[in-house]
Design a protein around this motif. Structure first.
Motif, PDB file in Angstrom:
ATOM      1  N   GLU A  11       3.660   5.691  -5.763  1.00 51.15           N
ATOM      2  CA  GLU A  11       3.894   4.978  -7.025  1.00 51.15           C
ATOM      3  C   GLU A  11       2.998   6.442  -7.656  1.00 51.15           C
ATOM      4  OE1 GLU A  11       3.728   1.131  -8.232  1.00 51.15           O
ATOM      5  OE2 GLU A  11       5.832   1.177  -7.328  1.00 51.15           O
ATOM      6  N   SER A  12       1.410   6.326  -6.983  1.00 44.72           N
ATOM      7  CA  SER A  12       0.485   7.269  -7.678  1.00 44.72           C
ATOM      8  C   SER A  12       0.952   8.461  -6.835  1.00 44.72           C
ATOM      9  CB  SER A  12      -0.763   6.878  -7.116  1.00 44.72           C
ATOM     10  OG  SER A  12      -0.454   7.141  -5.608  1.00 44.72           O
ATOM     11  N   SER A  15       0.733  -0.940  -0.226  1.00 40.75           N
ATOM     12  CA  SER A  15       0.080   0.141   0.088  1.00 40.75           C
ATOM     13  C   SER A  15       0.959   1.416   0.167  1.00 40.75           C
ATOM     14  CB  SER A  15      -0.905   0.081   0.661  1.00 40.75           C
ATOM     15  OG  SER A  15      -1.299  -0.961   1.538  1.00 40.75           O
ATOM     16  N   ASP A  54       1.542   1.450  -3.392  1.00 42.87           N
ATOM     17  CA  ASP A  54       1.122   2.133  -4.586  1.00 42.87           C
ATOM     18  C   ASP A  54       1.260   3.428  -3.976  1.00 42.87           C
ATOM     19  OD1 ASP A  54       0.937  -0.663  -5.710  1.00 42.87           O
ATOM     20  OD2 ASP A  54      -0.644  -0.904  -4.122  1.00 42.87           O
ATOM     21  N   LEU A  55       0.674   3.813  -2.808  1.00 39.94           N
ATOM     22  CA  LEU A  55       1.011   5.415  -2.441  1.00 39.94           C
ATOM     23  C   LEU A  55       1.537   6.074  -3.225  1.00 39.94           C
ATOM     24  CD1 LEU A  55      -1.063   7.125  -0.615  1.00 39.94           C
ATOM     25  CD2 LEU A  55       0.534   6.841   1.095  1.00 39.94           C
ATOM     26  N   GLU A 105       2.988  12.258  -7.098  1.00 37.67           N
ATOM     27  CA  GLU A 105       3.088  13.326  -8.501  1.00 37.67           C
ATOM     28  C   GLU A 105       4.870  13.117  -7.405  1.00 37.67           C
ATOM     29  OE1 GLU A 105       2.895  17.317 -10.823  1.00 37.67           O
ATOM     30  OE2 GLU A 105       1.543  16.601 -10.195  1.00 37.67           O
TER      31      GLU A 105
END
Length: 424
Positions: free
Chosen positions: A309-310, A303, A306-307, A312
């Motif tokens: 990678e998402s 998680s 993913d956080l 900017e």
């Protein structure tokens, strides 16, 4: 919104600077070269003071060779003119329409760390990572995930330690394969013993009855003449009694007595086996809990990944792992000096996108290839960097000697320039 950059700067009588005028390139690297103690760093200190406020004021701001107070004049690409002059080096900020402003106006677009990049680079790894997470807006979410991860990790650690202890305890327990599966009951053995003793008692009673009849027979036989009839009756009874006792066999209680004697030892072995089975079951239970917590930790780590990678991020290849900055797979202490500068510059730029410039000191740590690559990266980012480098080579945009601009780029003969206080 276009970021703010420096179009032109004029500095007089600040630290080692006597008179310097520079028009930095809008995008890319402007390198202020020269030998040591010539005034290169003084130029950066002057810019920081002019734009950053009194907290950047050098402790000995005035050039020791001059009686004239410092004078700073900076023109920004948004039309603002920033000046510090006079006995107290008072600040005056004038906008394109002639209106005056102050430090508060500058603070809207001047990022403090852009004026003092070493301050950011000297922060701890966690502080640098926290700065990045704050500006990309995932700091709180990531902190919550990391808190969950820490709690699960601590729980898993405790569970693992208990499982290890249980397994060690189970291995140390003795085991008796020939022992019964359940605790033996002493009362049951005693009851069986009592049944046998009762039967044996009945046998004894019968034997005693035989003896009594034999005695009676002998008495009757002595009185045979008088008691012939009685003799016949007793004789019949005697025959019957003999027949009833011929096949009698006494049962032995030796085995039961032995079992009763050994029951505590048997039950000790049974309890030991039960303890070992319980310890193995407990160890397996805690090991399963450990595996389950491991999976939860892996889920939280995914998680977190993913956080990030998402989000900017300000630089490709930049991330945060275990609370530390990671760039191209390397933590801060393993990054090259040039990569550290690139990471720090990108993060500081992200802090305030309106600030389009950054000041960099001591770029001599970069070789020529790396310096060129860094310059290209700055151009791609549309970022202006004013930097110093101990060099008089072609990579230098200007060369400072004895407090003033002595040349542009590399020159074998630097033309000496007479300097008159108060004039650029």
């Amino acid at each position: 919104m276009e970021s703010v950059k420096i179009n032109k700067l004029e500095i007089e009588n600040v630290k080692r600077v006597k008179a310097v005028k520079i028009e930095p390139t809008a995008n890319g690297l402007t390198v202020i070269g020269g030998n040591n103690n010539q005034g290169k760093t003084s130029v950066l200190d002057a810019i920081a003071w002019a734009l950053g406020g009194e907290k950047f004021r050098p402790s000995m701001a005035k050039n020791s060779a001059s009686v004239i107070p410092p004078h700073l004049h900076i023109v920004l690409n948004n039309g603002l003119v920033v000046e510090r002059k006079g006995k107290n080096s008072d600040l005056k900020v004038t906008d394109p329409e002639g209106n005056k402003g102050g430090q508060q106006l500058l603070n809207e677009f001047v990022e403090q760390l852009a004026l003092n990049l070493p301050k950011f680079m000297e922060n701890s790894s966690r502080e640098k990572a926290d700065t990045l997470l704050r500006i990309i807006g995932v700091g709180d979410s990531l902190a919550a995930l990391e808190q969950q991860e820490r709690e699960l990790y601590n729980r898993r650690l405790a569970i693992g330690q208990i499982a290890d202890q249980k397994e060690k305890f189970a291995k140390e327990q003795p085991y008796y394969p020939d022992a019964p599966k359940e605790i033996v009951s002493a009362s049951e053995l005693i009851r069986r013993q009592q049944d046998i003793l009762a039967r044996n008692g009945e046998n004894q009673r019968k034997r005693e009855n035989l003896h009594s009849l034999e005695q009676e027979y002998q008495k009757i036989n002595d009185q045979l003449s008088e008691l012939m009839k009685q003799q016949d009756n007793v004789h019949r009874d005697l025959e019957t009694a003999r027949k009833s006792t011929e096949d009698l066999v006494d049962e032995s209680t030796a085995e039961l007595e032995k079992n009763i004697t050994e029951i505590e030892e048997i039950n000790r072995k049974v309890r030991a086996n039960l303890d070992k089975d319980k310890a193995e079951d407990d160890a397996l239970e805690y090991r399963n809990q450990y595996r389950a917590l491991t999976q939860e930790i892996e889920d939280i780590r995914k998680s977190k990944t993913d956080l990030l990678e998402s989000a900017e991020l300000p630089l490709e290849g930049l991330s945060v792992e275990e609370g530390e900055l990671v760039y191209k797979g390397q933590r801060w202490d393993n990054m090259s000096g040039s990569d550290r500068l690139k990471v720090a510059t990108a993060i500081v730029r992200k802090l305030n996108p309106r600030c389009g410039f950054v000041l960099l000191d001591k770029l001599e740590q970069m070789d020529m290839a790396t310096l060129k690559e860094f310059g290209f990266w700055l151009e791609e980012q549309g970022l202006q960097a004013i930097a110093t480098r101990v060099s008089t080579g072609d990579e230098c945009s200007i060369i400072i000697e004895d407090g003033y601009v002595a040349g542009i780029g590399h020159t074998d003969k630097v033309e000496k320039k007479e300097w008159k206080a108060g004039e650029f």
